[in-house]
Design a protein around this motif. Structure first.
Motif, mmCIF file in Angstrom:
data_model
loop_
_atom_site.group_PDB
_atom_site.id
_atom_site.type_symbol
_atom_site.label_atom_id
_atom_site.label_comp_id
_atom_site.label_asym_id
_atom_site.label_seq_id
_atom_site.Cartn_x
_atom_site.Cartn_y
_atom_site.Cartn_z
ATOM 1 N N SER A 57 139.410 97.783 -0.675
ATOM 2 C CA SER A 57 138.275 96.878 -0.882
ATOM 3 C C SER A 57 137.321 96.765 0.301
ATOM 4 C CB SER A 57 138.806 95.479 -1.182
ATOM 5 O OG SER A 57 139.556 95.013 -0.064
ATOM 6 N N ASP A 58 137.799 97.021 1.519
ATOM 7 C CA ASP A 58 137.027 96.722 2.723
ATOM 8 C C ASP A 58 136.790 95.213 2.855
ATOM 9 O OD1 ASP A 58 135.874 97.381 5.115
ATOM 10 O OD2 ASP A 58 134.110 98.364 4.290
ATOM 11 N N TRP A 59 137.657 94.434 2.251
ATOM 12 C CA TRP A 59 137.625 92.973 2.349
ATOM 13 C C TRP A 59 137.562 92.531 3.803
ATOM 14 C CZ3 TRP A 59 142.609 89.763 2.429
ATOM 15 C CH2 TRP A 59 142.384 88.430 2.085
ATOM 16 N N PRO A 60 136.758 91.575 4.214
ATOM 17 C CA PRO A 60 135.848 90.769 3.404
ATOM 18 C C PRO A 60 134.409 91.276 3.388
ATOM 19 C CG PRO A 60 135.975 89.791 5.578
ATOM 20 C CD PRO A 60 136.801 91.062 5.616
ATOM 21 N N GLY A 61 134.158 92.487 3.836
ATOM 22 C CA GLY A 61 132.794 92.998 3.784
ATOM 23 C C GLY A 61 132.030 92.779 5.069
ATOM 24 N N THR A 62 130.729 92.666 4.935
ATOM 25 C CA THR A 62 129.858 92.630 6.110
ATOM 26 C C THR A 62 129.018 91.358 6.086
ATOM 27 O OG1 THR A 62 128.061 93.661 4.900
ATOM 28 C CG2 THR A 62 129.647 95.131 5.929
ATOM 29 N N ASN A 63 128.053 91.278 6.987
ATOM 30 C CA ASN A 63 127.173 90.114 6.936
ATOM 31 C C ASN A 63 126.098 90.283 5.862
ATOM 32 O OD1 ASN A 63 125.834 92.103 8.310
ATOM 33 N ND2 ASN A 63 124.843 90.729 9.748
ATOM 34 N N ALA A 64 126.190 91.355 5.078
ATOM 35 C CA ALA A 64 125.254 91.535 3.963
ATOM 36 C C ALA A 64 125.931 91.290 2.621
ATOM 37 C CB ALA A 64 124.664 92.930 3.979
ATOM 38 N N SER B 246 126.096 63.969 9.639
ATOM 39 C CA SER B 246 126.905 62.824 9.202
ATOM 40 C C SER B 246 128.239 63.258 8.592
ATOM 41 C CB SER B 246 126.118 61.984 8.198
ATOM 42 O OG SER B 246 125.882 62.770 7.051
ATOM 43 N N ILE B 247 128.335 64.512 8.139
ATOM 44 C CA ILE B 247 129.613 64.946 7.540
ATOM 45 C C ILE B 247 130.467 65.764 8.514
ATOM 46 C CG2 ILE B 247 128.860 64.878 5.122
ATOM 47 C CD1 ILE B 247 128.460 67.965 5.352
ATOM 48 N N THR B 248 129.980 65.923 9.735
ATOM 49 C CA THR B 248 130.727 66.753 10.690
ATOM 50 C C THR B 248 130.984 66.005 11.999
ATOM 51 O OG1 THR B 248 128.634 67.721 11.443
ATOM 52 C CG2 THR B 248 129.887 68.971 9.805
ATOM 53 N N THR B 249 131.304 64.743 11.886
ATOM 54 C CA THR B 249 131.504 63.965 13.111
ATOM 55 C C THR B 249 132.764 64.390 13.873
ATOM 56 O OG1 THR B 249 132.481 62.307 11.686
ATOM 57 C CG2 THR B 249 130.215 61.913 12.392
ATOM 58 N N ASP B 250 133.691 65.064 13.193
ATOM 59 C CA ASP B 250 134.935 65.472 13.861
ATOM 60 C C ASP B 250 134.992 66.972 14.147
ATOM 61 O OD1 ASP B 250 135.931 62.868 13.706
ATOM 62 O OD2 ASP B 250 136.593 63.204 11.634
ATOM 63 N N HIS B 251 133.974 67.700 13.757
ATOM 64 C CA HIS B 251 134.005 69.158 13.916
ATOM 65 C C HIS B 251 132.718 69.661 14.565
ATOM 66 C CE1 HIS B 251 136.816 68.420 10.575
ATOM 67 N NE2 HIS B 251 137.438 69.507 10.981
ATOM 68 N N PRO B 252 132.835 70.296 15.727
ATOM 69 C CA PRO B 252 131.641 70.957 16.267
ATOM 70 C C PRO B 252 131.264 72.149 15.370
ATOM 71 C CG PRO B 252 133.492 71.008 17.848
ATOM 72 C CD PRO B 252 134.029 70.491 16.561
ATOM 73 N N VAL B 253 129.984 72.295 15.085
ATOM 74 C CA VAL B 253 129.520 73.368 14.197
ATOM 75 C C VAL B 253 128.520 74.250 14.938
ATOM 76 C CG1 VAL B 253 128.280 73.899 12.049
ATOM 77 C CG2 VAL B 253 129.776 71.880 12.153
ATOM 78 N N LEU B 254 128.748 75.557 14.893
ATOM 79 C CA LEU B 254 127.717 76.494 15.363
ATOM 80 C C LEU B 254 127.728 77.676 14.398
ATOM 81 C CD1 LEU B 254 125.529 77.321 17.369
ATOM 82 C CD2 LEU B 254 127.286 78.428 18.744
ATOM 83 N N ILE B 255 126.921 77.538 13.351
ATOM 84 C CA ILE B 255 126.885 78.578 12.328
ATOM 85 C C ILE B 255 125.619 79.410 12.510
ATOM 86 C CG2 ILE B 255 128.354 77.453 10.624
ATOM 87 C CD1 ILE B 255 125.928 76.163 9.412
ATOM 88 N N ASN B 256 125.570 80.561 11.848
ATOM 89 C CA ASN B 256 124.394 81.403 12.076
ATOM 90 C C ASN B 256 123.814 81.979 10.791
ATOM 91 O OD1 ASN B 256 126.955 83.290 13.186
ATOM 92 N ND2 ASN B 256 125.655 84.224 11.606
ATOM 93 N N ARG B 257 122.564 82.390 10.917
ATOM 94 C CA ARG B 257 121.876 83.075 9.832
ATOM 95 C C ARG B 257 122.478 84.466 9.664
ATOM 96 N NH1 ARG B 257 115.408 83.628 10.226
ATOM 97 N NH2 ARG B 257 115.983 85.241 11.715
ATOM 98 N N TYR B 258 122.264 85.092 8.507
ATOM 99 C CA TYR B 258 122.894 86.380 8.200
ATOM 100 C C TYR B 258 122.628 87.451 9.262
ATOM 101 C CZ TYR B 258 118.445 88.398 7.011
ATOM 102 O OH TYR B 258 117.185 88.880 7.111
ATOM 103 N N ASP B 259 121.426 87.404 9.870
ATOM 104 C CA ASP B 259 121.101 88.459 10.845
ATOM 105 C C ASP B 259 121.573 88.103 12.258
ATOM 106 O OD1 ASP B 259 119.369 86.461 11.456
ATOM 107 O OD2 ASP B 259 117.525 87.643 11.220
ATOM 108 N N ARG B 260 122.217 86.970 12.382
ATOM 109 C CA ARG B 260 122.832 86.530 13.635
ATOM 110 C C ARG B 260 121.854 86.409 14.796
ATOM 111 N NH1 ARG B 260 128.480 89.841 12.331
ATOM 112 N NH2 ARG B 260 128.844 88.681 10.423
ATOM 113 N N THR B 261 120.578 86.127 14.473
ATOM 114 C CA THR B 261 119.590 85.920 15.536
ATOM 115 C C THR B 261 119.266 84.438 15.692
ATOM 116 O OG1 THR B 261 117.715 86.086 14.036
ATOM 117 C CG2 THR B 261 118.472 88.136 15.073
ATOM 118 N N GLU B 262 119.820 83.628 14.805
ATOM 119 C CA GLU B 262 119.485 82.209 14.820
ATOM 120 C C GLU B 262 120.717 81.424 14.429
ATOM 121 O OE1 GLU B 262 115.798 81.087 12.712
ATOM 122 O OE2 GLU B 262 117.064 79.705 11.562
#
Ligand SMILES: [Zn+2]
Length: 571
Positions: free
Chosen positions: A459-466, A164-180
């Protein structure tokens, strides 16, 4: 075009366009007075005023010297003022993408997810995709570095939380391990996938990722503008960037608008070009390349090629002489995404030799003790084949050094491109991974310094998926001086004999970065003739406890004599 020269032409074209496109707005002149100015210049370490004309410092003085007349002036009111911070290792493109897009590393419940997704929809124009995120990372981290019980504690979102809050934006986000992944209704429609929950896994998820349209150039520019704002806020006036080569187009576009507020020292890492180069025996001669170490100009410069020789601690892909303490089977293979390349040592060495022969500085990622040792062997070889020269060989991370290798740093101007904040982040599981003895050589800033190695902080900004590594240099200074977590653990610091003092740490975050990039003639200290890149802090680091630095602010960021950030104006 002679194929041998392809890479040179590619780079040359970028730098020709850097020079011809619009310049930054001319700063007229400015006087900063009544300050406590740490110059970083050993001959005159302290001053109270600085006069900048155009982009450069023209005069500096102490209390005893007459302050020049100047209409454009800033009363520093006794505040600590230092050379602009030089972050010697960032991934600018990724940082911008994370800041403008979505960062879910510390999100592990519906409330957090909804609030972050909502934030992203407000930042991004209608129709823009919201991707990545890496939810649950900190939760996984908290459970244990071996990941044994992760799956039980990471929450599984549902598209109904965000539809309901993303009617104008397609979203495909992932879990930290990028398997889901989690797709919203709009994304599912565009991808032609049916899913009641929105959770995608396996092939379906991978296929969906491939279908996400490539980011527009405008979006990439917007991301980098967001990242530039972060640099201004934290007083960073130069970043050394490891982004892909096409990021230079983004910098040029921002520069043409007069909005580039941080100097860029660019270190592309193009393994493909290099493996081709090595395979075809492309040896670039000095004459063909010219003076590679100072290509570009004061705003966008280029002088190094970044490469890898091993992986990372978190994934146990860093290369050690002996097995990992918590897994005796793992140390024997070169692993990680760059495995193929670094496994092929003859080719790797050819690439190194070609680069060094062309006077291009080498900057190679090495984490494990054996990886660092092999690079020192390679340096020995380069010195024999190409002779001694001012090559400032850079060890990226230089994370764990074997005790017998420290003396090999002596008298060679080796640059340790290190990220002190990693200490506070990694110390929680370093001993479990590699044991107490080997940890003595980990992030061994003091010993490296003692052997004449040049510390170049970043810094290695922005880091990793951990983990997210913030760009804020004050966190790096804190880490180098205390070797504690941000909660002050352990009390004496982790391997406290490796602490360095504030002045050395500041030097590594200013002059060290400049010297490491062959730019010490331009910047790194507050001195007559240098670029007017200056950072004013609201806290006197020399007279406060390090834990107070974590809450300190930058009041002014000045680049080339122009105030690009004024905190009180922002609030
Ligand atoms: Zn990095």
């Amino acid at each position: 075009m002679n194929s041998k020269l392809t890479i040179i032409f590619v780079l040359a074209l970028y730098f020709i366009s850097c020079k011809t496109e619009g310049d930054q707005p001319e700063a007229s002149s400015i006087l900063l007075f009544n300050g406590k100015i740490w110059t970083g210049d050993d001959n005159q370490p302290w001053a109270s005023w600085i006069h900048i004309e155009g982009e450069r410092i023209v005069e500096i003085g102490g209390d005893e010297d007459d302050v020049p007349e100047e209409t454009n002036e800033i009363d520093l009111q006794g505040r600590l003022t230092v050379p602009g911070f030089n972050d010697s290792h960032v991934h600018f493109q990724s940082a911008g993408a994370l800041l403008l897009g979505i960062n879910l590393l510390d999100v592990n419940d519906p409330v957090g997810l909804i609030s972050e997704v909502k934030g992203a929809t407000e930042r991004l124009p209608e129709g823009s995709w919201i991707t990545r995120g890496d939810w649950g990372a900190y939760e996984a981290w908290g459970v244990g570095s071996d990941g044994s019980s992760r799956e039980n504690t990471i929450f599984t979102p549902h598209r109904s939380m965000i539809d309901s809050i993303t009617t104008d934006h397609p979203v495909l986000i992932n879990r930290y391990d990028r398997t889901e992944g989690l797709a919203n209704g709009l994304a599912l429609k565009e991808l032609g996938i049916e899913s009641e929950t929105g959770i995608l896994t396996g092939e379906v998820f991978l296929d969906a990722l491939k279908q996400v349209p490539e980011k527009s150039f405008e979006r990439r520019v917007a991301e980098s503008r967001r990242a530039l704002a972060e640099c201004r806020k934290y007083g960073v006036t130069t970043v050394q960037d490891m982004s892909a080569l096409d990021q230079v187009d983004v910098y040029n576009a921002i520069r043409a608008d007069g909005d580039l507020t941080c100097r860029i020292n660019f270190a592309p890492s193009r393994l493909i070009e290099f493996s081709n180069m090595a395979e075809k025996d492309w040896i670039i001669s000095r004459d063909e390349y010219g003076n590679a170490t100072t290509a570009g100009d004061d705003w966008i410069s280029f002088g190094t090629i970044k490469s890898h020789i091993d992986g990372i601690m978190g994934a146990r892909t860093a290369r050690f002489f002996q097995p990992y303490s918590d897994n005796i089977l793992e140390n024997a293979n070169w692993r990680g995404g760059w495995r193929e390349f670094s496994e092929d040592m003859p080719n790797f060495k050819k690439m190194i030799l070609a680069t060094d022969s062309a006077d291009i500085q080498l900057r190679i990622h090495a984490i494990g003790d054996q990886a660092n040792s092999i690079l020192l062997d390679i340096l020995d070889t380069l010195e024999i084949i190409n002779g001694p020269k001012d090559r400032r060989f850079r060890l990226v991370h230089a994370q764990v050094i074997a005790p017998e290798d420290f003396s090999r740093f002596e008298g060679r101007n080796i640059i340790a491109e290190v990220q002190p904040y990693h200490v506070t982040d990694d110390m929680r599981w370093m001993e479990e991974r590699i044991g107490y003895e080997r940890c003595k050589g980990a992030y061994a800033f003091k010993t490296l310094e003692d052997y004449g190695c040049i510390l170049s902080f970043g810094s290695d900004w922005p880091g990793t998926n951990a983990s997210y590594y913030p760009i804020n240099p004050l966190m790096g200074l804190y880490a180098a001086v205390t070797r504690q977590t941000i909660n002050g653990e352990p009390e004496e610091g982790w391997f406290p004999e490796q602490k360095i003092d504030l002045e050395k740490a500041l030097k590594a975050y200013t002059w060290g970065g400049a010297f490491g990039a062959f730019e010490e003639e331009r910047k790194g200290v507050i001195e007559v003739g240098k670029l007017g890149d200056i950072t004013v802090l609201d806290t006197d680091l020399f007279n406060t406890e390090p834990d107070e630095w974590l809450d300190a602010n930058v009041d002014f960021t000045i680049v080339g004599g122009k105030v690009v950030y004024d905190r009180l104006q922002q609030e």
